[in-house]
Design a protein around this motif. Structure first.
Motif, mmCIF file in Angstrom:
data_model
loop_
_atom_site.group_PDB
_atom_site.id
_atom_site.type_symbol
_atom_site.label_atom_id
_atom_site.label_comp_id
_atom_site.label_asym_id
_atom_site.label_seq_id
_atom_site.Cartn_x
_atom_site.Cartn_y
_atom_site.Cartn_z
ATOM 1 N N TRP A 1 0.923 0.088 -2.471
ATOM 2 C CA TRP A 1 0.210 -1.165 -2.226
ATOM 3 C C TRP A 1 -1.114 -0.853 -1.524
ATOM 4 O O TRP A 1 -1.173 0.003 -0.640
ATOM 5 C CB TRP A 1 1.040 -2.116 -1.360
ATOM 6 N N ARG B 1 1.692 -5.141 -10.103
ATOM 7 C CA ARG B 1 1.986 -6.005 -8.959
ATOM 8 C C ARG B 1 0.706 -6.518 -8.315
ATOM 9 O O ARG B 1 0.630 -7.685 -7.913
ATOM 10 C CB ARG B 1 2.839 -5.247 -7.927
ATOM 11 N N HIS B 2 -0.295 -5.666 -8.203
ATOM 12 C CA HIS B 2 -1.575 -6.089 -7.631
ATOM 13 C C HIS B 2 -2.218 -7.169 -8.494
ATOM 14 O O HIS B 2 -2.710 -8.184 -7.979
ATOM 15 C CB HIS B 2 -2.533 -4.890 -7.512
#
Length: 360
Positions: free
Chosen positions: A247, A284-285
């Motif tokens: 992340w 996901r980002h």
């Protein structure tokens, strides 16, 4: 000849026959006849034409000699033929002024674009483009840090950069071409700086990679890889992000964007290409970005915070003033080339008037 110039000016200004006629105070039929050289406008009408089109009257008597070849025009399918013609005519008009200037200045002032020596003849994988981008940086003595002003560096390297206001509502994505032996890259005048910079680097990629890509490699994808590698070298991306991440904070991406001039989304792609983010992590980002935003506009479409500052070409204007200072041209010609009135030019010469950065 006069008719062709009137039509070119009208198309470049994005005006219909009727709209130009209203600005000049004549009928649309009269404008049509002007453009077909069936009748000649009076001196008064010619002055009004110049005013309506935003050009000096000298424009109508300039010989159109621009021949665009090797055009790579990236555009959305929705870009209309009218918008495309408007952008191309604007590019030709700006290049005409460049050639007029170059006709009276020493040949050593403008520079020719040359590819660096030692580039590989063939590129077999996208990963090999990293080394080519590094070679370009080395040839231009850019080091490994952020490129402060990419337009300035391209112009110093012999590329004429044209900013056009005619992007068809941002449906035009950039262009590279050869015009009378000059290498030209065109981007949108109203775009944020990070989009300008990525497009400039992408179009440079077309010049560098053309004819080198092995069968099966997509040129657009290759130029995207070249652009991101030119703006952020591999070793710097790894130094700043680490070798592996699950992340990356949005604030972190925002800070990197404003340090390096590569968009937040561009940094995510850079991390994906270099294996810093896995495909799942990058997804996901982007899913998170698609859920953020205001007014129905997501972060994928418009990134949060202050936009990266726009860049502006300076070389043409600097050379006009240098030619004026060395008495190669007079004030009238300088004003014509810069698109100014004599009064405005004299105010600028006395430093009593100023424009936005990059303007006259």
């Amino acid at each position: 000849m006069l008719g062709a110039r009137i039509k070119q000016g009208r198309v470049a200004a994005g005006l219909s026959l009727r709209e130009l006629a209203q600005g000049v105070g004549v009928s649309a039929m009269a404008i049509s006849k002007y453009e077909r050289d069936q009748i000649k406008p009076s001196s008064e009408a010619l002055l009004r034409l110049g005013s309506a089109l935003g050009v000096r009257t000298e424009y109508f008597f300039r010989q159109p000699v621009i021949e665009l070849t090797g055009v790579n025009f990236r555009k959305h399918a929705k870009l209309s033929p009218q918008d495309e013609a408007q952008a191309l005519d604007d590019v030709r008009e700006q290049l005409e002024r460049w050639l007029e200037l170059e006709a009276v200045i020493p040949s050593s002032w403008p520079k020719a674009f040359l590819l660096p020596k030692g580039l590989p003849a063939h590129v077999h994988a996208y990963e090999e483009i990293e080394a080519i981008a590094d070679r370009m940086r080395a040839a231009w003595h850019l080091g490994t840090g952020p490129i402060a002003n990419l337009i300035d560096r391209l112009e110093e390297g012999g590329i004429k950069v044209i900013l056009t206001p005619h992007d068809g509502g941002k449906k035009f994505d950039g262009m590279v071409a050869i015009a009378n032996g000059n290498t030209v890259i065109v981007v949108g005048e109203s775009w944020p700086g990070d989009r300008q910079r990525f497009t400039l680097a992408h179009e440079l990629g077309h010049l560098v990679l053309r004819g080198r890509l092995a069968e099966g490699l997509d040129e657009e994808r290759a130029c995207h890889r070249f652009a991101s590698a030119l703006l952020v070298p591999r070793q710097e991306a790894v130094r700043l992000l680490g070798a592996s991440r699950s992340w990356v904070e949005p604030r972190e991406l925002y800070m990197l964007k404003h340090e390096w001039g590569l968009s937040m989304n561009g940094w995510l792609y850079r991390a994906l290409h270099l294996g810093i983010l896995t495909k799942a992590a990058a997804k996901r980002h982007w899913e998170f970005f698609a859920q953020q935003g205001e007014g129905g506009t997501t972060w994928r479409e418009q990134e949060p915070g202050k936009p990266y500052a726009k860049e502006y070409p300076l070389r043409f204007t600097q050379l006009v003033y240098r030619a004026l200072a060395e008495e190669m041209i007079g004030e009238s010609k300088a004003a014509e080339l810069l698109g100014l009135t004599l009064v405005d030019l004299r105010l600028r010469r006395r430093m009593e008037a100023f424009d936005a950065p990059g303007c006259h």
